[in-house]
Write a protein that holds these residues in place. Structure first.
Motif, mmCIF file in Angstrom:
data_model
loop_
_atom_site.group_PDB
_atom_site.id
_atom_site.type_symbol
_atom_site.label_atom_id
_atom_site.label_comp_id
_atom_site.label_asym_id
_atom_site.label_seq_id
_atom_site.Cartn_x
_atom_site.Cartn_y
_atom_site.Cartn_z
ATOM 1 N N UNK A 34 -9.192 7.158 6.998
ATOM 2 C CA UNK A 34 -9.750 8.489 6.745
ATOM 3 C C UNK A 34 -8.701 9.587 6.533
ATOM 4 N N UNK A 35 -7.546 9.459 7.171
ATOM 5 C CA UNK A 35 -6.501 10.476 6.985
ATOM 6 C C UNK A 35 -5.619 10.197 5.765
ATOM 7 N N UNK A 36 -5.900 9.122 5.039
ATOM 8 C CA UNK A 36 -5.182 8.717 3.821
ATOM 9 C C UNK A 36 -3.699 8.419 4.050
ATOM 10 N N UNK A 37 -3.330 8.098 5.283
ATOM 11 C CA UNK A 37 -1.926 7.811 5.588
ATOM 12 C C UNK A 37 -1.618 6.316 5.592
ATOM 13 N N UNK A 38 -2.646 5.490 5.556
ATOM 14 C CA UNK A 38 -2.448 4.047 5.574
ATOM 15 C C UNK A 38 -3.359 3.404 4.550
ATOM 16 N N UNK A 39 -2.790 2.524 3.742
ATOM 17 C CA UNK A 39 -3.554 1.784 2.738
ATOM 18 C C UNK A 39 -3.490 0.299 3.073
ATOM 19 N N UNK A 40 -4.635 -0.289 3.337
ATOM 20 C CA UNK A 40 -4.730 -1.734 3.531
ATOM 21 C C UNK A 40 -5.023 -2.344 2.172
ATOM 22 N N UNK A 41 -4.059 -3.077 1.650
ATOM 23 C CA UNK A 41 -4.135 -3.614 0.297
ATOM 24 C C UNK A 41 -4.446 -5.107 0.388
ATOM 25 N N UNK A 42 -5.554 -5.505 -0.216
ATOM 26 C CA UNK A 42 -5.961 -6.906 -0.211
ATOM 27 C C UNK A 42 -5.577 -7.522 -1.548
ATOM 28 N N UNK A 43 -4.819 -8.610 -1.481
ATOM 29 C CA UNK A 43 -4.299 -9.248 -2.691
ATOM 30 C C UNK A 43 -4.613 -10.735 -2.680
ATOM 31 N N UNK A 44 -4.588 -11.314 -3.878
ATOM 32 C CA UNK A 44 -4.776 -12.756 -4.018
ATOM 33 C C UNK A 44 -3.975 -13.225 -5.218
ATOM 34 N N UNK A 45 -3.056 -14.180 -5.001
ATOM 35 C CA UNK A 45 -2.349 -14.739 -6.155
ATOM 36 C C UNK A 45 -3.302 -15.585 -6.989
#
Length: 122
Positions: A40-51
């Motif tokens: 919510x504070x836009x300070x952390x991005x959890x990025x989900x990736x898949x090769x």
């Protein structure tokens, strides 16, 4: 949050497509970025990736986490946010969930229940 997450997703995908990260593993695989979830504070991005193909997913995530500061430095100017978000990379498990749900729906037990519902409606 959703709009910023989508913007971050596009920027990370573009960075990965340009092969700007110097890493032997990342140079040999194509990585998709299906989702980015912002706090919510836009300070952390959890990025989900898949090769592509799902092979070496954990190794790819480890390599991306090792280069997170570099990625942050390359992407932050394009985002134009008050704070530069930190990036944490995770393996995207949604494809596995879709496969599991599809297998359940195709199972003999579910098909039998669907067939009995069809017979009762006549």
């Amino acid at each position: 949050m959703l709009r910023v997450g989508e913007r971050v997703r596009h920027e990370i995908a573009a960075l990965l497509a340009r092969n700007e990260i110097i890493d032997p593993l990342l140079e040999t695989v194509t990585v998709t970025v299906p989702e980015v979830r912002m706090t919510p504070d836009l300070k952390l991005a959890n990025v989900y990736v898949m090769p592509l193909g799902g092979e070496n997913a954990e190794d790819v995530v480890s390599a991306l986490n090792a280069h997170a500061k570099f990625i942050r430095g390359r992407i932050t100017p394009a985002l134009d946010l008050k704070y530069a978000p930190q990036f944490r990379f995770f393996v995207d498990k949604t494809f596995d969930e879709y496969g599991r749900i599809d297998a359940i729906l195709r199972s003999e037990r579910v098909q039998r229940d669907l067939a009995s519902d069809d017979d009762g409606e006549d």
